[in-house]
Design a protein around this motif. Structure first.
Motif, PDB file in Angstrom:
ATOM      1  N   LEU A   1      16.306 -61.449-112.719  1.00 48.51           N
ATOM      2  CA  LEU A   1      15.390 -62.526-112.996  1.00 48.51           C
ATOM      3  C   LEU A   1      15.380 -62.669-114.541  1.00 48.51           C
ATOM      4  CD1 LEU A   1      12.344 -60.765-111.102  1.00 48.51           C
ATOM      5  CD2 LEU A   1      13.385 -62.873-110.612  1.00 48.51           C
TER       6      LEU A   1
ATOM      7  N   ALA B   1      22.252 -71.527-108.112  1.00 51.36           N
ATOM      8  CA  ALA B   1      21.055 -72.365-108.736  1.00 51.36           C
ATOM      9  C   ALA B   1      21.750 -73.130-109.955  1.00 51.36           C
ATOM     10  CB  ALA B   1      19.790 -71.738-109.101  1.00 51.36           C
ATOM     11  N   HIS B   2      22.234 -72.037-110.847  1.00 50.47           N
ATOM     12  CA  HIS B   2      22.877 -72.655-112.114  1.00 50.47           C
ATOM     13  C   HIS B   2      24.161 -73.520-111.966  1.00 50.47           C
ATOM     14  CE1 HIS B   2      23.864 -72.461-116.356  1.00 50.47           C
ATOM     15  NE2 HIS B   2      25.028 -72.549-115.950  1.00 50.47           N
TER      16      HIS B   2
ATOM     17  N   VAL C   1      11.062 -76.073-111.281  1.00 52.20           N
ATOM     18  CA  VAL C   1      10.780 -75.202-109.763  1.00 52.20           C
ATOM     19  C   VAL C   1       9.482 -74.810-109.708  1.00 52.20           C
ATOM     20  CG1 VAL C   1      11.986 -73.767-108.489  1.00 52.20           C
ATOM     21  CG2 VAL C   1      13.317 -75.436-109.922  1.00 52.20           C
ATOM     22  N   THR C   2       9.270 -74.148-110.788  1.00 48.67           N
ATOM     23  CA  THR C   2       8.047 -73.209-110.473  1.00 48.67           C
ATOM     24  C   THR C   2       6.700 -74.202-110.529  1.00 48.67           C
ATOM     25  OG1 THR C   2       8.772 -71.591-112.139  1.00 48.67           O
ATOM     26  CG2 THR C   2       6.432 -71.499-111.773  1.00 48.67           C
TER      27      THR C   2
ATOM     28  N   GLY D   1      20.535 -66.919-108.554  1.00 47.33           N
ATOM     29  CA  GLY D   1      20.406 -67.646-109.910  1.00 47.33           C
ATOM     30  C   GLY D   1      21.714 -68.152-110.206  1.00 47.33           C
TER      31      GLY D   1
ATOM     32  N   PRO E   1      16.231 -67.004-115.054  1.00 45.91           N
ATOM     33  CA  PRO E   1      14.574 -67.407-114.852  1.00 45.91           C
ATOM     34  C   PRO E   1      14.548 -68.713-114.143  1.00 45.91           C
ATOM     35  CG  PRO E   1      15.220 -67.647-117.130  1.00 45.91           C
ATOM     36  CD  PRO E   1      16.401 -67.013-116.661  1.00 45.91           C
ATOM     37  N   THR E   2      13.301 -68.684-113.453  1.00 45.18           N
ATOM     38  CA  THR E   2      13.152 -69.685-112.525  1.00 45.18           C
ATOM     39  C   THR E   2      12.963 -70.811-113.759  1.00 45.18           C
ATOM     40  OG1 THR E   2      12.363 -68.571-110.631  1.00 45.18           O
ATOM     41  CG2 THR E   2      11.767 -70.920-110.761  1.00 45.18           C
TER      42      THR E   2
ATOM     43  N   ARG F   1      22.855 -76.955-110.772  1.00 44.36           N
ATOM     44  CA  ARG F   1      22.060 -77.916-111.653  1.00 44.36           C
ATOM     45  C   ARG F   1      23.329 -78.431-112.491  1.00 44.36           C
ATOM     46  NH1 ARG F   1      18.461 -73.526-112.057  1.00 44.36           N
ATOM     47  NH2 ARG F   1      19.500 -72.712-113.732  1.00 44.36           N
TER      48      ARG F   1
END
Length: 413
Positions: free
Chosen positions: A398, A357-358, A407-408, A354, A402-403, A361
């Motif tokens: 999570l 990914a952050h 992406v979801t 996570g 959170p996703t 972004r």
């Protein structure tokens, strides 16, 4: 209410007490010893200092025996920034006059007029304060060790590049015991070129190495006997003596960094907050201890997560005047916590999906530089740490990251 101001010095201190109207009630000149501390406590008791209603004290430091004596019980001790105290002094006199008793009076009036604007010293537990001492000592020793290692590396570049090539593949390089033994055995390129396999193996064994000694000795022998640029022999010998003198300091610095590190590994896991702190990705015992050392375990220290982020220098600051407005990084901060946060965020990028990914972004979508994206990640994670400490919760990947909806949606499609 009664307010107390103390202008501290190395041998003596000046004390001033004022009331709500600013009237000077008492002043004393005390010594920095047990007798002087007793005079101070008796003076406070004379003017109504009790366990239930202690007199607040303003002083320009947060450390020392005097502060430790004042922090007994529920008394609030305010560490006033000396620059702020200097500005308050200008409110009472424009002639720039200054005296120690006058500074004590100024500090007392700081609390009388603006006590709400200053934060008292946190009521941390003794264990948290002990961890802070050890963690800061280890951090200082690590910085000192790196500084001396950089000096040694700069010196070796002048006359002995083979030594740098020999330790390049080792973790921590010049700070390792193998490097120290090699430099002692061969302080100059001329002596290094004459080292035999047996002498190289003996140096590695003296350093405590147990595996791959023969192969490593062969690698070092090839490096030392390669063709390198050389200084004149007399200059080379002189530089070798300078290097040995600097090596003594480096060995002492390495020992000074290792001993506090061992003490931190013993003390930090005993703290109740250690389990929560260590649950965060990127935080080990040493780095987690540094974080605890700077934020403490007093839950009332920060009113909200924004206060902690500002204290750590993770959140930006806005400067607006008229039509001009700018958002910049925060320069007034806790430098130790900010440095720990840089290492924390750097490690979290690889330890947490996570967090990675952050970070990506922020780099891709917001076009931020590496340092800006990493600072934003630290800003988010230290806010999560504040929440977990306040509620006694461990880190949840999570819940923390959170996703994103986009992406979801792509995964569902």
């Amino acid at each position: 209410m009664i307010y107390c101001g103390i202008d501290w010095a190395e041998r003596t201190h000046d004390v001033a007490l004022v009331d709500d109207s600013g009237q000077l009630l008492a002043k004393r000149h005390i010594t920095d010893d047990a007798a002087g501390y007793k005079i101070l406590l008796d003076l406070l008791a004379e003017y109504g200092d009790t366990e239930e209603s202690p007199i607040p004290v303003a002083i320009e430091t947060s450390r020392g025996l005097l502060v430790a004596v004042l922090r007994t019980g529920e008394r609030q001790v305010f560490a006033i920034n000396p620059m702020a105290a200097a500005r308050y002094r200008d409110r009472h006199s424009v002639s720039c006059k200054k005296s120690d008793p006058g500074d004590a009076l100024v500090l007392a009036n700081v609390l009388r007029t603006d006590m709400y604007a200053h934060r008292p010293l946190p009521q941390d537990s003794d264990l948290a304060r002990a961890v802070a001492v050890l963690a800061r000592a280890q951090q200082d020793a690590t910085w000192n060790r790196q500084q001396i290692a950089n000096q040694l590396r700069s010196l070796l570049r002048e006359y002995y590049p083979a030594a740098l090539a020999a330790v390049e593949s080792w973790k921590n390089g010049l700070c390792r015991r193998e490097a120290h033994e090699l430099l002692k055995a061969a302080p100059t390129p001329a002596t290094a070129a004459r080292l035999t396999r047996t002498q190289l193996q003996a140096a590695l064994k003296r350093s405590g190495r147990q595996r791959g000694i023969a192969a490593e000795a062969e690698r070092l022998r090839e490096i030392f006997r390669a063709d390198w640029a050389r200084q004149p022999q007399l200059v080379e010998d002189a530089l070798g003596k300078q290097m040995l003198a600097l090596l003594i300091h480096l060995e002492a610095a390495c020992t000074a960094a290792d001993n506090p590190a061992e003490a931190v590994e013993e003390a930090f896991p005993q703290h109740p907050d250690a389990e929560i702190i260590l649950s965060f990705p990127g935080l080990g015992i040493q780095l987690g201890a540094r974080v605890l050392a700077e934020i403490g375990d007093d839950r009332r220290r920060f009113a909200d997560a924004r206060g902690l982020k500002a204290y750590a220098g993770a959140s930006p600051i806005t400067r607006a005047s008229g039509k001009k407005s700018s958002i910049t990084r925060r320069w007034v901060k806790n430098d130790r916590l900010n440095h720990a946060g840089y290492l924390w965020a750097f490690s979290a990028i690889t330890a947490s999906p996570g967090a990675k990914a952050h970070y990506r972004r922020r780099r891709d979508n917001h076009a931020e530089w590496h340092a800006d994206a990493q600072r934003n990640l630290f800003n988010r994670m230290i806010g999560q740490l504040y929440h977990c400490l306040q509620h006694g919760e461990r880190f949840d990947e999570l819940a923390a990251f959170p996703t994103p909806p986009s992406v979801t949606e792509r995964a569902a499609a």
